[in-house]
Design a protein around this motif. Structure first.
Motif, PDB file in Angstrom:
ATOM      1  N   LYS A 179       6.932  44.725  70.332  1.00 52.61           N
ATOM      2  CA  LYS A 179       6.946  45.335  69.005  1.00 52.61           C
ATOM      3  C   LYS A 179       5.707  44.949  68.201  1.00 52.61           C
ATOM      4  CE  LYS A 179      10.004  45.608  64.950  1.00 52.61           C
ATOM      5  NZ  LYS A 179      11.352  45.197  64.461  1.00 52.61           N
ATOM      6  N   LEU A 180       5.069  45.949  67.587  1.00 51.52           N
ATOM      7  CA  LEU A 180       3.910  45.735  66.730  1.00 51.52           C
ATOM      8  C   LEU A 180       4.357  45.668  65.277  1.00 51.52           C
ATOM      9  CD1 LEU A 180       1.458  48.206  68.477  1.00 51.52           C
ATOM     10  CD2 LEU A 180       1.070  45.745  68.230  1.00 51.52           C
ATOM     11  N   VAL A 181       3.886  44.658  64.559  1.00 54.09           N
ATOM     12  CA  VAL A 181       4.264  44.456  63.162  1.00 54.09           C
ATOM     13  C   VAL A 181       3.005  44.497  62.304  1.00 54.09           C
ATOM     14  CG1 VAL A 181       5.339  42.892  61.508  1.00 54.09           C
ATOM     15  CG2 VAL A 181       6.241  43.056  63.836  1.00 54.09           C
ATOM     16  N   GLU A 182       3.019  45.321  61.265  1.00 55.79           N
ATOM     17  CA  GLU A 182       1.838  45.464  60.418  1.00 55.79           C
ATOM     18  C   GLU A 182       1.572  44.187  59.632  1.00 55.79           C
ATOM     19  OE1 GLU A 182      -0.224  48.649  57.325  1.00 55.79           O
ATOM     20  OE2 GLU A 182       1.924  48.803  57.777  1.00 55.79           O
ATOM     21  N   GLU A 183       0.304  43.812  59.572  1.00 56.34           N
ATOM     22  CA  GLU A 183      -0.088  42.613  58.839  1.00 56.34           C
ATOM     23  C   GLU A 183      -0.069  42.870  57.334  1.00 56.34           C
ATOM     24  OE1 GLU A 183      -2.932  39.829  61.085  1.00 56.34           O
ATOM     25  OE2 GLU A 183      -3.819  41.818  61.313  1.00 56.34           O
ATOM     26  N   HIS A 184       0.127  41.807  56.574  1.00 60.30           N
ATOM     27  CA  HIS A 184       0.281  41.931  55.125  1.00 60.30           C
ATOM     28  C   HIS A 184      -0.971  42.520  54.479  1.00 60.30           C
ATOM     29  CE1 HIS A 184       1.651  41.063  51.077  1.00 60.30           C
ATOM     30  NE2 HIS A 184       0.520  40.433  50.835  1.00 60.30           N
ATOM     31  N   TRP A 185      -2.158  42.084  54.915  1.00 61.36           N
ATOM     32  CA  TRP A 185      -3.393  42.597  54.324  1.00 61.36           C
ATOM     33  C   TRP A 185      -3.503  44.105  54.507  1.00 61.36           C
ATOM     34  CZ3 TRP A 185      -6.813  45.483  57.019  1.00 61.36           C
ATOM     35  CH2 TRP A 185      -6.811  45.373  58.415  1.00 61.36           C
ATOM     36  N   SER A 186      -3.022  44.593  55.645  1.00 60.29           N
ATOM     37  CA  SER A 186      -3.089  46.018  55.938  1.00 60.29           C
ATOM     38  C   SER A 186      -2.188  46.814  54.997  1.00 60.29           C
ATOM     39  CB  SER A 186      -2.693  46.254  57.395  1.00 60.29           C
ATOM     40  OG  SER A 186      -2.676  47.625  57.701  1.00 60.29           O
ATOM     41  N   VAL A 187      -0.995  46.308  54.782  1.00 61.02           N
ATOM     42  CA  VAL A 187      -0.054  46.967  53.863  1.00 61.02           C
ATOM     43  C   VAL A 187      -0.639  47.030  52.458  1.00 61.02           C
ATOM     44  CG1 VAL A 187       2.229  46.843  52.808  1.00 61.02           C
ATOM     45  CG2 VAL A 187       1.946  46.250  55.227  1.00 61.02           C
ATOM     46  N   GLU A 188      -1.193  45.905  52.002  1.00 60.11           N
ATOM     47  CA  GLU A 188      -1.733  45.845  50.646  1.00 60.11           C
ATOM     48  C   GLU A 188      -2.977  46.721  50.492  1.00 60.11           C
ATOM     49  OE1 GLU A 188      -0.251  44.378  48.034  1.00 60.11           O
ATOM     50  OE2 GLU A 188       1.376  44.121  49.508  1.00 60.11           O
ATOM     51  N   LEU A 189      -3.842  46.747  51.518  1.00 59.03           N
ATOM     52  CA  LEU A 189      -5.032  47.586  51.459  1.00 59.03           C
ATOM     53  C   LEU A 189      -4.651  49.057  51.397  1.00 59.03           C
ATOM     54  CD1 LEU A 189      -8.123  47.892  51.576  1.00 59.03           C
ATOM     55  CD2 LEU A 189      -7.937  47.886  54.077  1.00 59.03           C
ATOM     56  N   ARG A 190      -3.677  49.446  52.182  1.00 63.85           N
ATOM     57  CA  ARG A 190      -3.233  50.843  52.177  1.00 63.85           C
ATOM     58  C   ARG A 190      -2.666  51.234  50.818  1.00 63.85           C
ATOM     59  NH1 ARG A 190       1.644  52.223  54.381  1.00 63.85           N
ATOM     60  NH2 ARG A 190       1.562  50.387  55.710  1.00 63.85           N
ATOM     61  N   LYS A 191      -1.883  50.347  50.228  1.00 63.39           N
ATOM     62  CA  LYS A 191      -1.326  50.627  48.906  1.00 63.39           C
ATOM     63  C   LYS A 191      -2.432  50.796  47.873  1.00 63.39           C
ATOM     64  CE  LYS A 191       3.147  48.302  49.475  1.00 63.39           C
ATOM     65  NZ  LYS A 191       3.974  47.152  49.013  1.00 63.39           N
ATOM     66  N   ALA A 192      -3.442  49.930  47.962  1.00 60.63           N
ATOM     67  CA  ALA A 192      -4.552  50.005  47.012  1.00 60.63           C
ATOM     68  C   ALA A 192      -5.316  51.317  47.165  1.00 60.63           C
ATOM     69  CB  ALA A 192      -5.496  48.823  47.211  1.00 60.63           C
ATOM     70  N   LYS A 193      -5.522  51.739  48.398  1.00 66.05           N
ATOM     71  CA  LYS A 193      -6.256  52.980  48.642  1.00 66.05           C
ATOM     72  C   LYS A 193      -5.460  54.205  48.221  1.00 66.05           C
ATOM     73  CE  LYS A 193      -9.426  51.603  52.310  1.00 66.05           C
ATOM     74  NZ  LYS A 193      -9.951  51.917  53.650  1.00 66.05           N
ATOM     75  N   ARG A 194      -4.132  54.081  48.212  1.00 71.71           N
ATOM     76  CA  ARG A 194      -3.289  55.219  47.829  1.00 71.71           C
ATOM     77  C   ARG A 194      -3.067  55.304  46.318  1.00 71.71           C
ATOM     78  NH1 ARG A 194      -0.452  56.443  52.606  1.00 71.71           N
ATOM     79  NH2 ARG A 194      -2.017  56.223  54.243  1.00 71.71           N
ATOM     80  N   THR A 195      -3.533  54.330  45.572  1.00 72.73           N
ATOM     81  CA  THR A 195      -3.338  54.336  44.125  1.00 72.73           C
ATOM     82  C   THR A 195      -3.919  55.615  43.520  1.00 72.73           C
ATOM     83  OG1 THR A 195      -3.448  51.931  44.020  1.00 72.73           O
ATOM     84  CG2 THR A 195      -3.828  53.134  41.962  1.00 72.73           C
ATOM     85  N   GLY A 196      -3.099  56.300  42.736  1.00 72.71           N
ATOM     86  CA  GLY A 196      -3.554  57.532  42.103  1.00 72.71           C
ATOM     87  C   GLY A 196      -3.246  58.776  42.893  1.00 72.71           C
ATOM     88  N   GLU A 197      -2.809  58.629  44.140  1.00 72.79           N
ATOM     89  CA  GLU A 197      -2.433  59.811  44.924  1.00 72.79           C
ATOM     90  C   GLU A 197      -1.153  60.417  44.377  1.00 72.79           C
ATOM     91  OE1 GLU A 197      -2.054  59.183  49.048  1.00 72.79           O
ATOM     92  OE2 GLU A 197      -4.184  58.874  49.402  1.00 72.79           O
ATOM     93  N   VAL A 198      -1.025  61.714  44.474  1.00 70.30           N
ATOM     94  CA  VAL A 198       0.212  62.382  44.108  1.00 70.30           C
ATOM     95  C   VAL A 198       1.219  62.159  45.213  1.00 70.30           C
ATOM     96  CG1 VAL A 198       1.313  64.585  43.599  1.00 70.30           C
ATOM     97  CG2 VAL A 198      -1.006  64.128  42.775  1.00 70.30           C
ATOM     98  N   GLU A 199       2.365  61.615  44.862  1.00 71.29           N
ATOM     99  CA  GLU A 199       3.386  61.322  45.861  1.00 71.29           C
ATOM    100  C   GLU A 199       4.183  62.584  46.174  1.00 71.29           C
ATOM    101  OE1 GLU A 199       3.650  58.705  47.460  1.00 71.29           O
ATOM    102  OE2 GLU A 199       2.413  57.297  46.339  1.00 71.29           O
ATOM    103  N   THR A 200       4.074  63.047  47.391  1.00 75.62           N
ATOM    104  CA  THR A 200       4.818  64.227  47.831  1.00 75.62           C
ATOM    105  C   THR A 200       5.766  63.827  48.938  1.00 75.62           C
ATOM    106  OG1 THR A 200       2.922  65.626  47.337  1.00 75.62           O
ATOM    107  CG2 THR A 200       4.630  66.552  48.771  1.00 75.62           C
ATOM    108  N   PRO A 201       7.069  64.027  48.739  1.00 74.27           N
ATOM    109  CA  PRO A 201       8.020  63.649  49.778  1.00 74.27           C
ATOM    110  C   PRO A 201       7.723  64.380  51.079  1.00 74.27           C
ATOM    111  CG  PRO A 201       9.152  64.132  47.733  1.00 74.27           C
ATOM    112  CD  PRO A 201       7.731  64.565  47.551  1.00 74.27           C
ATOM    113  N   VAL A 202       7.818  63.669  52.190  1.00 72.01           N
ATOM    114  CA  VAL A 202       7.566  64.240  53.503  1.00 72.01           C
ATOM    115  C   VAL A 202       8.801  64.042  54.354  1.00 72.01           C
ATOM    116  CG1 VAL A 202       6.163  64.144  55.586  1.00 72.01           C
ATOM    117  CG2 VAL A 202       5.100  63.768  53.343  1.00 72.01           C
TER     118      VAL A 202
END
Length: 266
Positions: free
Chosen positions: A209-232
């Motif tokens: 099992k592959l588990v995402e690292e904390h830095w990766s989660v936080e970086l992705r959240k930072a890059k998504r800041t301001g995006e319009v959230e559209t349910p998928v």
């Protein structure tokens, strides 16, 4: 396995079939924007220190489709040409659907386009056949497990994988019911993983099992800041392979494999 192996999972840059969801294009190439994404979103970002393990990279694993091969060369070509980091082309990491856009080219054409690469793994696999055999949608769960096992058993400590949005959902199935809006990878998005200390099959990406690292989660959240959230709406890829059979006429970027739900285009 190397202790604490780090795996960076990368989706390819924008390809021509992504523009108008034309899934009948055979093995599409990158667009000009896609090429720019590979350089600015990956190569320049890594060189600037956005991914701190970039300097320790030891292996690049790449799907044998044109868009992933192009992405790998644009992002890691210098390391390959300098003979610092080898490429391994593996059909197990190709996209999931039987659509022309997700079916690769002949080994002969790949060798002509990428003469410096070794395609021996494509020669010993019937990887262009998706109507039956190992590379069908029915076997996606098994294929993803084989891919994780292959990565788990490698001796390298830092590995990059260049693959596709659909197959990424199967590599880390536990992520997608829980991350925001069942978050899919954008073009040239990357995420960092390590292997969990588990060997049992819990239905969520184990074994290996592959588990995402904390830095990766936080970086992705930072890059998504301001995006319009559209349910998928997406299917849960942790379902068994037998439950993941989909009609070959379904569209999508190879990422949708549940016949009980409408087709979702990535």
């Amino acid at each position: 396995m190397a202790p604490n192996t780090k795996v960076i999972l990368i989706r390819h840059g924008q390809a021509t079939h992504n523009l108008e969801d034309d899934f009948q294009q055979p093995d599409p190439r990158l667009t000009e924007l896609g090429k720019e994404q590979c350089v600015k979103g990956l190569r320049d970002a890594f060189a600037a220190g956005e991914w701190e393990d970039f300097q320790d990279l030891e292996l690049i694993v790449v799907s044998p489709l044109f868009r992933t091969l192009e992405t790998a060369f644009l992002a890691f070509g210098k390391e390959f040409r300098d003979k610092k980091v080898p490429f391994v082309v593996l059909p197990e990491f190709q996209e999931t659907s039987p659509n022309p856009c997700d079916t690769g080219s002949s080994v002969e054409s790949l060798k002509a386009a990428f003469p410096s690469l070794d395609f021996r793994n494509c020669e010993r696999h019937d990887w262009l056949t998706k109507s039956h055999g190992f590379y069908t949608r029915t076997n996606l769960g098994v294929r993803a497990t084989c891919a994780r096992k292959w990565l788990f058993e490698r001796p390298e400590k830092v590995i990059a994988v260049v693959t596709h949005s659909g197959f990424l959902r199967w590599l880390t199935p536990q992520d997608f019911p829980f991350v925001e809006n069942r978050d899919k990878y954008r073009n040239c998005e990357y995420r960092g993983y390590t292997f969990a200390q588990t060997t049992s099959d819990d239905g969520e990406g184990s074994p290996f099992k592959l588990v995402e690292e904390h830095w990766s989660v936080e970086l992705r959240k930072a890059k998504r800041t301001g995006e319009v959230e559209t349910p998928v709406l997406t299917a849960d890829p942790s379902e068994t392979a037998a439950e993941a059979i989909a009609p070959p006429s379904q569209g999508g970027d190879g990422a949708f494999d549940d016949p009980e739900q409408p087709t979702i285009v990535f």
